[in-house]
Every structure is written in structure tokens, then in C-alpha cells.
Design an enzyme around this catalytic site. Structure first.
Site, PDB file in Angstrom:
ATOM      1  N   LYS A  81      -5.593 -26.857 -16.397  1.00 13.34           N
ATOM      2  CA  LYS A  81      -5.436 -25.767 -16.190  1.00 13.34           C
ATOM      3  C   LYS A  81      -3.902 -25.476 -16.821  1.00 13.34           C
ATOM      4  O   LYS A  81      -3.238 -24.283 -17.331  1.00 13.34           O
ATOM      5  CB  LYS A  81      -5.329 -25.154 -15.149  1.00 13.34           C
ATOM      6  CG  LYS A  81      -7.157 -25.107 -14.463  1.00 13.34           C
ATOM      7  CD  LYS A  81      -7.340 -24.559 -13.372  1.00 13.34           C
ATOM      8  CE  LYS A  81      -7.094 -26.136 -12.458  1.00 13.34           C
ATOM      9  NZ  LYS A  81      -7.532 -25.677 -10.912  1.00 13.34           N
ATOM     10  N   ASP A 111       4.217 -36.402 -19.820  1.00 15.24           N
ATOM     11  CA  ASP A 111       4.726 -38.034 -18.549  1.00 15.24           C
ATOM     12  C   ASP A 111       4.899 -38.662 -18.571  1.00 15.24           C
ATOM     13  O   ASP A 111       5.381 -39.422 -18.960  1.00 15.24           O
ATOM     14  CB  ASP A 111       4.070 -36.859 -17.016  1.00 15.24           C
ATOM     15  CG  ASP A 111       4.832 -37.676 -15.856  1.00 15.24           C
ATOM     16  OD1 ASP A 111       5.761 -37.726 -15.479  1.00 15.24           O
ATOM     17  OD2 ASP A 111       3.959 -37.893 -14.606  1.00 15.24           O
ATOM     18  N   ARG A 140       1.697 -21.922 -10.393  1.00  8.62           N
ATOM     19  CA  ARG A 140       1.286 -22.383 -11.946  1.00  8.62           C
ATOM     20  C   ARG A 140       1.907 -20.944 -12.545  1.00  8.62           C
ATOM     21  O   ARG A 140       1.816 -20.640 -13.954  1.00  8.62           O
ATOM     22  CB  ARG A 140      -0.210 -22.146 -12.191  1.00  8.62           C
ATOM     23  CG  ARG A 140      -0.375 -23.766 -11.956  1.00  8.62           C
ATOM     24  CD  ARG A 140      -2.370 -23.513 -12.483  1.00  8.62           C
ATOM     25  NE  ARG A 140      -2.795 -24.502 -11.957  1.00  8.62           N
ATOM     26  CZ  ARG A 140      -2.870 -26.029 -12.751  1.00  8.62           C
ATOM     27  NH1 ARG A 140      -1.918 -26.209 -13.250  1.00  8.62           N
ATOM     28  NH2 ARG A 140      -3.429 -27.121 -12.196  1.00  8.62           N
TER      29      ARG A 140
HETATM   30  P1  IMP Z   1       0.605 -38.055 -17.797  1.00  9.68           P
HETATM   31  O1  IMP Z   1      -0.479 -38.533 -17.643  1.00  9.68           O
HETATM   32  O2  IMP Z   1       1.422 -38.802 -16.792  1.00  9.68           O
HETATM   33  O3  IMP Z   1       1.632 -37.436 -19.067  1.00  9.68           O
HETATM   34  O4  IMP Z   1       0.457 -36.488 -17.180  1.00  9.68           O
HETATM   35  C1  IMP Z   1       0.467 -35.904 -17.546  1.00  9.68           C
HETATM   36  C2  IMP Z   1       0.173 -34.240 -16.313  1.00  9.68           C
HETATM   37  O5  IMP Z   1       0.156 -34.716 -15.077  1.00  9.68           O
HETATM   38  C3  IMP Z   1       0.499 -32.971 -16.992  1.00  9.68           C
HETATM   39  O6  IMP Z   1      -0.326 -32.191 -17.937  1.00  9.68           O
HETATM   40  C4  IMP Z   1       0.809 -32.476 -15.367  1.00  9.68           C
HETATM   41  O7  IMP Z   1      -0.373 -32.015 -15.230  1.00  9.68           O
HETATM   42  C5  IMP Z   1       1.289 -33.711 -14.699  1.00  9.68           C
HETATM   43  N1  IMP Z   1       3.058 -33.896 -14.669  1.00  9.68           N
HETATM   44  C6  IMP Z   1       3.144 -34.901 -14.674  1.00  9.68           C
HETATM   45  N2  IMP Z   1       4.862 -34.485 -14.785  1.00  9.68           N
HETATM   46  C7  IMP Z   1       4.495 -32.802 -13.521  1.00  9.68           C
HETATM   47  C8  IMP Z   1       5.044 -31.837 -12.910  1.00  9.68           C
HETATM   48  O8  IMP Z   1       7.253 -32.223 -13.016  1.00  9.68           O
HETATM   49  N3  IMP Z   1       4.925 -30.815 -12.119  1.00  9.68           N
HETATM   50  C9  IMP Z   1       3.324 -31.007 -12.578  1.00  9.68           C
HETATM   51  N4  IMP Z   1       3.090 -32.168 -13.225  1.00  9.68           N
HETATM   52  C10 IMP Z   1       3.400 -32.618 -13.838  1.00  9.68           C
HETATM   53 MG    MG Z   2      -1.088 -31.448 -13.188  1.00  9.95          MG
END
Ligand code: IMP
Ligand code: MG
Length: 173
Positions: free
Chosen positions: A41, A101, A163
Site C-alpha cells: 500500500k 531500504d 500513511r
Molecule cells: P526493503 O525490502 O527492505 O527494501 O523494504 C521495503 C519496504 O520496507 C518498503 O516498501 C516499506 O514498506 C518498508 N520500509 C522501509 N523503510 C521504511 C521506513 O523508514 N518507514 C516505513 N516503512 C519503511
Molecule cells: Mg510498509
């Protein structure tokens, strides 16, 4: 009441940058009809503003995946909760998400889209936290690079809240 959220980027700053990105994508994909694949979302506000800032023909599709549990750290596992609904065979994909991230989500989804026959997959994220990266991947189009803050608003949540904030804030419980 004390709020745990400190403003990082105002709605005006976000709007200006998203419009720039939209113009840039329109130039890059001129004469083509890319499919914007949005990840539910978190990408919703960014996706909606970005798509409206684009002046070329495009198609929209959505997937829902989760890599996070309810907290502030990734669970390190990705679950596809909603798959694509139409073919992406031979299509150019712009994969749109709120933030990169560790890179797990977009690394895996990019692979998935290629397996489904996409001709080309480029990644567009509003935010990039490069210092957290664990997977060999980088967004092709980025709104803003940020340090390792936990941010909320403009699609990003903490335990499903915040959000709908029109701005982006740093969350410190
Ligand atoms: P990744 O797979 O570790 O790159 O994480 C991606 C997902 O983690 C994003 O689509 C977010 O839903 C969540 N995420 C990562 N960092 C944050 C943050 O600082 N705030 C809120 N959600 C985060
Ligand atoms: Mg999230």
C-alpha cells in the site's frame, strides 16, 4: 500533545520533486506505453501523483507484497499477497514503490516481473536509504536519498498508521 513525528519534507517539497520525476519519466519513455506497476500500500500517494505528473500514455497495474512484520525492522522474507492481473509480456515496466531500504522487496519483484516476460524493468522509488542496502540493486529513478531514518507519511506507515499524512516525517517513538 507531543507528537513523535518531525517533518522531514513538506507537501510542497514532495509535490515539486514528484512533478520533476514525472516530466523526466515522460521524456525517457516518450513514444512508448510503459506499465506502471505500483506496490500496495506504501506506493499509493506517490504513485497517484507521479502518474498524474506524466504526460505520455501508460497503463496501471498493482501488486501487494510484504517484507515487514508490524515493526520497524524487515522480517527478511517476502510474501506476494496480490499478483498482477494482466499480462506484462514484452512490456516496459516502471516499478514504483515508496522506499528502497534493504532492497529485498524490489530485488525479488524485479526478478518476478522478468520471469513474467517483461521486456525491461526499471525501478522508481520516492526514497532511497542506500546505507541500509543488503541486496545488489539500486533504483533507476529516485525522488530523494535519505539517511537511515524511519520515516512515515505520504504512504509510509508505522504499524499501518500515518500513511495519509501529506508530508514526510521522521518517526521516533
Ligand atoms: P526493503 O525490502 O527492505 O527494501 O523494504 C521495503 C519496504 O520496507 C518498503 O516498501 C516499506 O514498506 C518498508 N520500509 C522501509 N523503510 C521504511 C521506513 O523508514 N518507514 C516505513 N516503512 C519503511
Ligand atoms: Mg510498509
Amino acid at each position: 500533545m507531543d507528537t513523535p513525528i518531525k517533518i522531514l519534507m513538506t507537501a510542497e517539497v514532495l509535490k515539486k520533486r514528484v512533478e520533476e520525476l514525472g516530466r523526466h519519466l515522460s521524456q525517457t519513455y516518450e513514444g512508448q506505453v510503459p506499465v506502471l506497476v505500483g506496490l500496495l500500500k506504501g506506493a499509493v500517494p506517490f504513485y497517484a501523483d507521479l502518474a498524474r505528473a506524466m504526460t505520455i500514455a501508460l497503463e496501471m497495474q498493482f501488486m501487494q507484497v510484504s517484507s515487514y512484520g508490524a515493526g520497524m525492522k524487515s522480517s527478511g522474507q517476502l510474501k506476494i499477497q496480490q499478483h498482477l492481473t494482466e499480462s506484462i509480456e514484452d512490456r516496459q515496466i516502471i516499478l514504483v514503490d515508496d522506499i528502497m531500504d534493504t532492497g529485498l522487496t524490489l530485488f525479488e519483484i524485479k526478478e518476478y516481473l522478468i520471469k513474467r516476460g517483461a521486456k525491461d524493468v526499471k525501478i522508481c522509488t520516492l526514497l532511497d536509504k542506500p546505507s541500509r542496502r543488503l541486496f545488489p540493486i539500486h533504483p533507476d529513478f529516485i525522488g530523494f536519498e535519505i539517511p537511515d531514518y524511519f520515516v512515515v507519511g505520504y504512504g509510509l506507515d508505522y504499524q499501518e498508521r500515518f500513511r495519509n499524512l501529506p508530508y514526510l516525517g521522521i518517526y521516533t517513538p
